[in-house]
Every structure is written in structure tokens, then in C-alpha cells.
Design a protein around this motif. Structure first.
Motif, mmCIF file in Angstrom:
data_model
loop_
_atom_site.group_PDB
_atom_site.id
_atom_site.type_symbol
_atom_site.label_atom_id
_atom_site.label_comp_id
_atom_site.label_asym_id
_atom_site.label_seq_id
_atom_site.Cartn_x
_atom_site.Cartn_y
_atom_site.Cartn_z
ATOM 1 N N THR A 144 2.449 65.961 -19.606
ATOM 2 C CA THR A 144 1.840 67.051 -20.376
ATOM 3 C C THR A 144 0.328 67.085 -20.173
ATOM 4 O O THR A 144 -0.274 68.159 -19.998
ATOM 5 N N ALA A 145 -0.293 65.903 -20.190
ATOM 6 C CA ALA A 145 -1.745 65.841 -19.976
ATOM 7 C C ALA A 145 -2.107 66.335 -18.579
ATOM 8 O O ALA A 145 -3.101 67.056 -18.397
ATOM 9 N N ARG A 148 -1.806 70.031 -18.539
ATOM 10 C CA ARG A 148 -2.912 70.640 -19.272
ATOM 11 C C ARG A 148 -4.184 70.629 -18.420
ATOM 12 O O ARG A 148 -4.924 71.620 -18.388
ATOM 13 N N GLU A 149 -4.435 69.490 -17.767
ATOM 14 C CA GLU A 149 -5.617 69.418 -16.911
ATOM 15 C C GLU A 149 -5.528 70.419 -15.771
ATOM 16 O O GLU A 149 -6.523 71.074 -15.412
ATOM 17 N N ALA A 151 -3.843 73.261 -15.806
ATOM 18 C CA ALA A 151 -4.028 74.601 -16.364
ATOM 19 C C ALA A 151 -5.500 74.867 -16.661
ATOM 20 O O ALA A 151 -6.013 75.975 -16.391
ATOM 21 N N GLU A 152 -6.184 73.843 -17.213
ATOM 22 C CA GLU A 152 -7.610 74.011 -17.495
ATOM 23 C C GLU A 152 -8.400 74.203 -16.209
ATOM 24 O O GLU A 152 -9.323 75.031 -16.148
ATOM 25 N N SER A 155 -7.802 77.685 -15.034
ATOM 26 C CA SER A 155 -8.517 78.645 -15.875
ATOM 27 C C SER A 155 -10.003 78.685 -15.510
ATOM 28 O O SER A 155 -10.606 79.770 -15.410
#
Length: 206
Positions: A144-145, A148-149, A151-152, A155
Motif C-alpha cells: 500500500t505504501a 501510494r508513493e 501515485a504521489e 500526481s
């Protein structure tokens, strides 16, 4: 005096009684078949290793009753015989009861050991399952981390690209405005030149 000391003394007395009984003249047992029969039952009880050390007090009382039967007077014999028979039966029943109780205790200990082993195995399985779930949860948290990284990062990359595009668009718009302004200026100058030529032509004589 404690129960254990009483039992120990009773066992010692029982052993002595057996020795005395075996040393009695055989003629007495032969002359009295009831005494011989009861003595044989006690000897068989003593010889059975399954009842070793069990009901020592009851055995002693039975031997004493049989010995009393051998020396009792004729008119007291019926009651003495009944007592001796009861004592021998009581000794046999007490020995079997003690043996059954010992077997029950052994089975209870075995059952307790089995339950303890089962509990230990269940606890070990529970620890293994908890460790598996912990590792699985950790892997999922790490995944998950990582997502998330990612995706960030994506972005931020999009924001940077949009900023660059906005910068390019702003520069292009400025260039377009400048070109339009120059074109308008050239057109204005051209119109002024035409008006000036027309004015000069109108003032010259033919």
C-alpha cells in the motif's frame, strides 16, 4: 498419626500376618475347610500383583478374622464365620476399589496430559497463524505504501507537466499578442501612408 503412617504400619502388619499365616500348621486348614478356603482367598489376593499394596488395613482385618475363626469355640463359630467371610469380601472389594481408583487416577493424568499437549499444539498453531497474519499484514502495508508513493509521484509528474504546458501556453499567447499588435501597427501605418498619398494627390494641380 497421619493416614500415610497408618497405612504404612498396616502394610507392615499385613506382611507379618501373611508370614504368620503361611507358617501355621497345615493341619488346621485341613481340619477346618472354611478357614482353609478363606485363607486361600487371602493368599490369592496377596499374590495378585494388580492389587499389590492396596487395602492393607482391610487385609489385616480379614486375616485377624480368619485367625479368630480358627480358634473360636463351636457355639461362636457361626457368627465368627460370618464375620470372617465379610472381612475377606471387604478386603477383596477394597483392593478392587483401590485398583479401580488407581486406574481412574492414571486415566485422569493421561487425559490431563493429552489436554495439555492439545492445548500446547493449539497455542503453537495460534502463534503460527498470528505470525502468518502479521507477515501478510506487513506485506500489504508495504505494498500500500509503495502504491501510494507511486501515485504521489505520478500526481507530481502530472502537476509538473501541467505547469510546463501552462508556461508554454503563456509564452505562445504572449507571442501571439505581440504578433497581432505588430500586425495592427503595420496596418495602421499603411493606412496613414495611403491617406497621406491621397492627400498629396488631391493638392497637386493638373
Amino acid at each position: 498419626m497421619t493416614v500415610s503412617s497408618i497405612a504404612a504400619r498396616a502394610g507392615l502388619l499385613a506382611t507379618l500376618a501373611v508370614s504368620l499365616m503361611l507358617s501355621l500348621p497345615q493341619a488346621r486348614a485341613a481340619d477346618d475347610p472354611d478357614v482353609g478356603r478363606l485363607q486361600q482367598r487371602l493368599v490369592a489376593l496377596d499374590a495378585d500383583m494388580a492389587f499389590a499394596g492396596m487395602a492393607p488395613l482391610e487385609r489385616l482385618q480379614a486375616r485377624q478374622a480368619v485367625d479368630a475363626l480358627a480358634g473360636v469355640r463351636a457355639r461362636q463359630r457361626p457368627s465368627a464365620l460370618q464375620v470372617a467371610q465379610w472381612r475377606v469380601e471387604t478386603a477383596e472389594i477394597a483392593a478392587r476399589t483401590d485398583a479401580a481408583r488407581r486406574e481412574i487416577d492414571r486415566l485422569d493424568r493421561e487425559r490431563a496430559d493429552l489436554l495439555l499437549e492439545a492445548s500446547r499444539r493449539e497455542a503453537a498453531r495460534a502463534r503460527q497463524e498470528a505470525e502468518r497474519l502479521r507477515i501478510q499484514t506487513q506485506i500489504q502495508a508495504e505494498e500500500t505504501a509503495r502504491l501510494r508513493e507511486t501515485a504521489e509521484a505520478e500526481s507530481m509528474a502530472r502537476q509538473e507537466a501541467e505547469t510546463v504546458l501552462q508556461g508554454v501556453s503563456s509564452r505562445e499567447a504572449a507571442r501571439l499578442r505581440a504578433a497581432r499588435e505588430r500586425a495592427a501597427e503595420l496596418k495602421r501605418q499603411e493606412e496613414e501612408l495611403l491617406r497621406s498619398l491621397e492627400s498629396d494627390a488631391a493638392t497637386q494641380p493638373y
